[in-house]
Each structure stands twice: as C-alpha cells, then as structure tokens.
Motif scaffolding. Structure first.
Motif, short mmCIF file in Angstrom:
data_model
loop_
_atom_site.label_atom_id
_atom_site.label_comp_id
_atom_site.label_asym_id
_atom_site.label_seq_id
_atom_site.Cartn_x
_atom_site.Cartn_y
_atom_site.Cartn_z
N UNK A 50 0.86 -1.18 0.00
CA UNK A 50 0.00 0.00 0.00
C UNK A 50 0.89 1.23 0.00
N UNK A 51 0.76 2.05 -1.03
CA UNK A 51 1.60 3.24 -1.19
C UNK A 51 0.68 4.45 -1.35
N UNK A 52 0.96 5.52 -0.64
CA UNK A 52 0.13 6.71 -0.81
C UNK A 52 0.98 7.97 -0.83
N UNK A 53 0.40 9.01 -1.37
CA UNK A 53 1.00 10.35 -1.38
C UNK A 53 2.39 10.39 -1.99
N UNK A 54 2.52 9.84 -3.19
CA UNK A 54 3.83 9.85 -3.86
C UNK A 54 4.20 11.25 -4.34
N UNK A 55 3.22 12.09 -4.63
CA UNK A 55 3.44 13.49 -5.02
C UNK A 55 4.51 13.64 -6.11
N UNK A 56 4.44 12.79 -7.14
CA UNK A 56 5.43 12.87 -8.23
C UNK A 56 5.39 14.25 -8.86
N UNK A 57 6.56 14.80 -9.03
CA UNK A 57 6.68 16.12 -9.66
C UNK A 57 7.75 16.05 -10.73
N UNK A 58 7.39 16.48 -11.93
CA UNK A 58 8.36 16.49 -13.02
C UNK A 58 8.97 17.88 -13.22
N UNK A 59 8.42 18.86 -12.52
CA UNK A 59 8.85 20.24 -12.75
C UNK A 59 9.51 20.91 -11.56
N UNK A 60 9.09 20.59 -10.34
CA UNK A 60 9.65 21.25 -9.16
C UNK A 60 11.08 20.79 -8.91
N UNK A 61 11.97 21.74 -8.74
CA UNK A 61 13.37 21.44 -8.49
C UNK A 61 13.85 22.21 -7.26
N UNK A 62 14.58 21.53 -6.40
CA UNK A 62 15.20 22.18 -5.25
C UNK A 62 14.22 22.78 -4.26
N UNK A 64 11.88 23.03 -0.88
CA UNK A 64 12.10 22.61 0.50
C UNK A 64 11.33 21.35 0.84
N UNK A 65 10.28 21.04 0.07
CA UNK A 65 9.52 19.81 0.30
C UNK A 65 10.10 18.63 -0.47
N UNK A 66 11.24 18.79 -1.05
CA UNK A 66 12.01 17.77 -1.77
C UNK A 66 11.21 17.08 -2.88
N UNK A 67 10.35 17.83 -3.58
CA UNK A 67 9.62 17.25 -4.69
C UNK A 67 10.56 16.79 -5.80
N UNK A 68 11.76 17.36 -5.84
CA UNK A 68 12.72 16.95 -6.86
C UNK A 68 13.23 15.52 -6.62
N UNK A 69 12.93 14.94 -5.48
CA UNK A 69 13.36 13.57 -5.18
C UNK A 69 12.22 12.54 -5.27
N UNK A 70 11.02 12.97 -5.61
CA UNK A 70 9.88 12.07 -5.57
C UNK A 70 10.01 10.90 -6.54
N UNK A 71 10.55 11.16 -7.72
CA UNK A 71 10.68 10.07 -8.70
C UNK A 71 11.68 9.03 -8.22
N UNK A 72 12.80 9.46 -7.66
CA UNK A 72 13.80 8.52 -7.14
C UNK A 72 13.22 7.70 -5.99
N UNK A 73 12.43 8.34 -5.16
CA UNK A 73 11.84 7.62 -4.03
C UNK A 73 10.80 6.60 -4.49
#
Length: 130
Positions: A50-62, A64-73
């Motif tokens: 069960x996975x929730x709230x992945x918040x994948x972002x292809x545009x946000x970089x750097x 403070x909410x670390x959206x730039x790491x969502x794809x790696x995670x």
C-alpha cells in the motif's frame, strides 16, 4: 481490562485474535498485521503493498519539500515491492504534486518497472483540465 491467552485479546469486551502470534516463520519478516478478515479466505496468503501520497513532480526542483526527489523515491519503492514479491500494489491518492500531464506521464513511466498488478487512485491532485 485486558485478557490474554490462547491467541486472543479482549479489551473492553472486544475480542480480537492475536494474528502476530499465529504467523508462520515464512511470513515473520513481512511486518505487522493491520487487519484480519474472517471471509473471504484463501489457502494461499496474499500480500498487498500500500503506497500513498507519492506526489510525483516532473517540474519542481530544489524545493524545501524535496519534490525533486519524488521520482527517485518511487523508483526505490517499486524496486522494494518487486523484491518482496508482493501480489499487488495499491496507490492511494496524491499520485502527483501538481496534477499536470507531465507529472502523470512521469508516474506512468515509473510504473513500467512494477512486475505485479496495481491500482492507482489519483486523489485531490487529479489531472488539471486545460
């Protein structure tokens, strides 16, 4: 008042089975049991990630909410699900951060590495109508 014994617990008159005590050695490392249903039952155990709230972002970089790491995670999570040999994966809500087409395309692309059936529910960050 709590009673213990024979694999059952009673708290305030509610009786629950102690499933952790009943797990076989083959499932001992699977983690805690959060639910147990009497029916339907199968002779073969089913494991669902069960996975929730992945918040994948292809545009946000750097950010403070670390959206730039969502794809790696998410890549790491999918690899872990494949390693654990789960039967299915449920993605529950907030798949993307902005709900943009590029975000959903990135999410879809990442799921190509998953080796099991899955279901995904977008959540409130759903596709935006342009």
């Amino acid at each position: 008042m709590t009673e213990h014994g024979a694999g059952t617990e009673s708290t305030s008159g509610v009786r629950r089975r102690n499933i952790s005590a009943e797990l076989s050695d083959t499932h001992a490392d699977a983690g805690p049991v959060f639910a147990h249903f009497a029916r339907p039952r199968s002779a073969v155990p089913t494991t669902i990630a069960f996975v929730s709230d992945t918040h994948i972002s292809s545009e946000n970089q750097g950010t403070w909410k670390v959206f730039h790491r969502t794809q790696a995670r998410l890549r790491t999570t999918l690899a872990d699900a494949n390693t654990r040999n789960v039967d299915a994966v449920v993605f529950a809500g907030d798949l993307t951060e902005e709900g943009s087409v590029p975000d959903f395309e990135a999410f879809d692309s990442l799921l190509s590495s998953l080796n099991v059936p899955f279901i995904a529910v977008p959540g409130n960050h759903r596709p935006k109508v342009v």
